[in-house]
Design a protein around this motif. Structure first.
Motif, PDB file in Angstrom:
ATOM      1  N   SER A  27      27.736  -0.023 -13.153  1.00 53.07           N
ATOM      2  CA  SER A  27      29.154   0.288 -13.352  1.00 53.07           C
ATOM      3  C   SER A  27      29.707  -0.537 -14.507  1.00 53.07           C
ATOM      4  CB  SER A  27      29.952   0.053 -12.075  1.00 53.07           C
ATOM      5  OG  SER A  27      30.294  -1.280 -11.919  1.00 53.07           O
ATOM      6  N   PHE A  28      30.785  -0.029 -15.083  1.00 48.02           N
ATOM      7  CA  PHE A  28      31.394  -0.640 -16.258  1.00 48.02           C
ATOM      8  C   PHE A  28      32.904  -0.668 -16.088  1.00 48.02           C
ATOM      9  CE2 PHE A  28      27.393   1.144 -17.550  1.00 48.02           C
ATOM     10  CZ  PHE A  28      26.877   0.224 -18.453  1.00 48.02           C
ATOM     11  N   ASP A  29      33.551  -1.628 -16.745  1.00 47.40           N
ATOM     12  CA  ASP A  29      35.008  -1.714 -16.713  1.00 47.40           C
ATOM     13  C   ASP A  29      35.642  -0.628 -17.581  1.00 47.40           C
ATOM     14  OD1 ASP A  29      34.952  -3.899 -15.017  1.00 47.40           O
ATOM     15  OD2 ASP A  29      35.029  -5.349 -16.665  1.00 47.40           O
ATOM     16  N   GLN A  30      34.973  -0.275 -18.661  1.00 49.01           N
ATOM     17  CA  GLN A  30      35.506   0.695 -19.609  1.00 49.01           C
ATOM     18  C   GLN A  30      34.716   1.997 -19.578  1.00 49.01           C
ATOM     19  OE1 GLN A  30      38.307   0.082 -21.477  1.00 49.01           O
ATOM     20  NE2 GLN A  30      38.388  -1.818 -20.286  1.00 49.01           N
ATOM     21  N   LYS A  31      35.419   3.111 -19.603  1.00 50.29           N
ATOM     22  CA  LYS A  31      34.780   4.429 -19.576  1.00 50.29           C
ATOM     23  C   LYS A  31      33.855   4.616 -20.783  1.00 50.29           C
ATOM     24  CE  LYS A  31      35.942   9.337 -19.259  1.00 50.29           C
ATOM     25  NZ  LYS A  31      37.062  10.285 -19.187  1.00 50.29           N
ATOM     26  N   ASP A  32      34.291   4.197 -21.969  1.00 53.69           N
ATOM     27  CA  ASP A  32      33.470   4.364 -23.176  1.00 53.69           C
ATOM     28  C   ASP A  32      32.145   3.624 -23.072  1.00 53.69           C
ATOM     29  OD1 ASP A  32      35.379   5.996 -24.339  1.00 53.69           O
ATOM     30  OD2 ASP A  32      36.285   4.386 -25.513  1.00 53.69           O
ATOM     31  N   ASP A  33      32.149   2.454 -22.458  1.00 53.88           N
ATOM     32  CA  ASP A  33      30.914   1.694 -22.271  1.00 53.88           C
ATOM     33  C   ASP A  33      29.967   2.438 -21.326  1.00 53.88           C
ATOM     34  OD1 ASP A  33      31.943  -0.293 -23.916  1.00 53.88           O
ATOM     35  OD2 ASP A  33      32.642  -1.515 -22.237  1.00 53.88           O
ATOM     36  N   ALA A  34      30.519   3.019 -20.279  1.00 57.21           N
ATOM     37  CA  ALA A  34      29.709   3.776 -19.325  1.00 57.21           C
ATOM     38  C   ALA A  34      29.102   5.001 -19.993  1.00 57.21           C
ATOM     39  CB  ALA A  34      30.558   4.187 -18.118  1.00 57.21           C
ATOM     40  N   ILE A  35      29.897   5.689 -20.818  1.00 55.09           N
ATOM     41  CA  ILE A  35      29.398   6.872 -21.513  1.00 55.09           C
ATOM     42  C   ILE A  35      28.275   6.492 -22.471  1.00 55.09           C
ATOM     43  CG2 ILE A  35      29.992   8.652 -23.206  1.00 55.09           C
ATOM     44  CD1 ILE A  35      32.794   8.752 -21.849  1.00 55.09           C
ATOM     45  N   ALA A  36      28.439   5.421 -23.214  1.00 50.29           N
ATOM     46  CA  ALA A  36      27.408   4.981 -24.161  1.00 50.29           C
ATOM     47  C   ALA A  36      26.103   4.673 -23.433  1.00 50.29           C
ATOM     48  CB  ALA A  36      27.893   3.756 -24.940  1.00 50.29           C
ATOM     49  N   HIS A  37      26.191   3.995 -22.304  1.00 54.80           N
ATOM     50  CA  HIS A  37      24.997   3.661 -21.520  1.00 54.80           C
ATOM     51  C   HIS A  37      24.339   4.925 -20.967  1.00 54.80           C
ATOM     52  CE1 HIS A  37      22.358   1.299 -18.977  1.00 54.80           C
ATOM     53  NE2 HIS A  37      22.693   2.079 -17.962  1.00 54.80           N
ATOM     54  N   ALA A  38      25.137   5.827 -20.430  1.00 50.91           N
ATOM     55  CA  ALA A  38      24.600   7.073 -19.873  1.00 50.91           C
ATOM     56  C   ALA A  38      23.961   7.931 -20.954  1.00 50.91           C
ATOM     57  CB  ALA A  38      25.707   7.852 -19.167  1.00 50.91           C
ATOM     58  N   GLU A  39      24.560   7.994 -22.139  1.00 51.45           N
ATOM     59  CA  GLU A  39      23.984   8.752 -23.255  1.00 51.45           C
ATOM     60  C   GLU A  39      22.623   8.193 -23.642  1.00 51.45           C
ATOM     61  OE1 GLU A  39      26.690   8.752 -26.560  1.00 51.45           O
ATOM     62  OE2 GLU A  39      27.418  10.747 -26.032  1.00 51.45           O
ATOM     63  N   GLU A  40      22.532   6.889 -23.717  1.00 51.22           N
ATOM     64  CA  GLU A  40      21.264   6.239 -24.073  1.00 51.22           C
ATOM     65  C   GLU A  40      20.178   6.597 -23.056  1.00 51.22           C
ATOM     66  OE1 GLU A  40      19.766   1.682 -24.136  1.00 51.22           O
ATOM     67  OE2 GLU A  40      21.612   2.098 -25.261  1.00 51.22           O
ATOM     68  N   MET A  41      20.518   6.529 -21.784  1.00 49.66           N
ATOM     69  CA  MET A  41      19.557   6.864 -20.737  1.00 49.66           C
ATOM     70  C   MET A  41      19.165   8.342 -20.810  1.00 49.66           C
ATOM     71  SD  MET A  41      21.123   4.703 -17.545  1.00 49.66           S
ATOM     72  CE  MET A  41      20.267   5.706 -16.392  1.00 49.66           C
ATOM     73  N   ALA A  42      20.141   9.207 -21.020  1.00 46.29           N
ATOM     74  CA  ALA A  42      19.881  10.646 -21.078  1.00 46.29           C
ATOM     75  C   ALA A  42      18.980  10.994 -22.266  1.00 46.29           C
ATOM     76  CB  ALA A  42      21.191  11.414 -21.161  1.00 46.29           C
ATOM     77  N   LYS A  43      19.217  10.352 -23.411  1.00 46.66           N
ATOM     78  CA  LYS A  43      18.387  10.599 -24.592  1.00 46.66           C
ATOM     79  C   LYS A  43      16.952  10.136 -24.353  1.00 46.66           C
ATOM     80  CE  LYS A  43      22.111  10.324 -27.967  1.00 46.66           C
ATOM     81  NZ  LYS A  43      22.730   9.518 -29.027  1.00 46.66           N
ATOM     82  N   GLU A  44      16.779   9.002 -23.678  1.00 45.06           N
ATOM     83  CA  GLU A  44      15.444   8.466 -23.402  1.00 45.06           C
ATOM     84  C   GLU A  44      14.660   9.349 -22.440  1.00 45.06           C
ATOM     85  OE1 GLU A  44      15.756   4.453 -21.978  1.00 45.06           O
ATOM     86  OE2 GLU A  44      16.628   3.740 -23.855  1.00 45.06           O
ATOM     87  N   HIS A  45      15.351  10.085 -21.586  1.00 41.91           N
ATOM     88  CA  HIS A  45      14.695  10.903 -20.568  1.00 41.91           C
ATOM     89  C   HIS A  45      15.000  12.389 -20.745  1.00 41.91           C
ATOM     90  CE1 HIS A  45      15.008   6.860 -18.727  1.00 41.91           C
ATOM     91  NE2 HIS A  45      13.757   7.135 -18.423  1.00 41.91           N
ATOM     92  N   SER A  46      15.041  12.827 -22.006  1.00 42.02           N
ATOM     93  CA  SER A  46      15.329  14.235 -22.261  1.00 42.02           C
ATOM     94  C   SER A  46      14.127  15.098 -21.870  1.00 42.02           C
ATOM     95  CB  SER A  46      15.694  14.442 -23.729  1.00 42.02           C
ATOM     96  OG  SER A  46      14.591  14.158 -24.555  1.00 42.02           O
ATOM     97  N   PRO A  47      14.338  16.351 -21.496  1.00 38.59           N
ATOM     98  CA  PRO A  47      15.627  17.037 -21.482  1.00 38.59           C
ATOM     99  C   PRO A  47      16.483  16.554 -20.316  1.00 38.59           C
ATOM    100  CG  PRO A  47      13.955  18.476 -20.584  1.00 38.59           C
ATOM    101  CD  PRO A  47      13.257  17.222 -21.053  1.00 38.59           C
TER     102      PRO A  47
END
Length: 66
Positions: A27-47
């Motif tokens: 979890s993150f305090d800021q929404k943008d930080d959470a999105i950045a982390h989730a994007e990184e994970m999603a890109k690493e485990h594409s599709p």
């Protein structure tokens, strides 16, 4: 395809990154930080797919990573 999501906690005081809509991965305090982390994970485990929720628990955006 793996599913990720960024959604607020009950009080909207933190933003959680979830994998396959199970218990929060982190979890993150800021929404943008959470999105950045989730994007990184999603890109690493594409599709994969990332659903981003607003503070009313409505999907405001879906991003696909191939």
């Amino acid at each position: 395809m793996r599913e990720y999501s960024v959604r607020p906690n009950k009080d909207v005081t933190a933003w959680m990154v979830k994998i396959e809509d199970v218990a929060p991965e982190t979890s993150f305090d800021q929404k943008d930080d959470a999105i950045a982390h989730a994007e990184e994970m999603a890109k690493e485990h594409s599709p994969s797919r990332l659903h981003i929720y607003n503070n009313k628990m409505e999907v405001e955006e879906t991003r696909n990573f191939d």
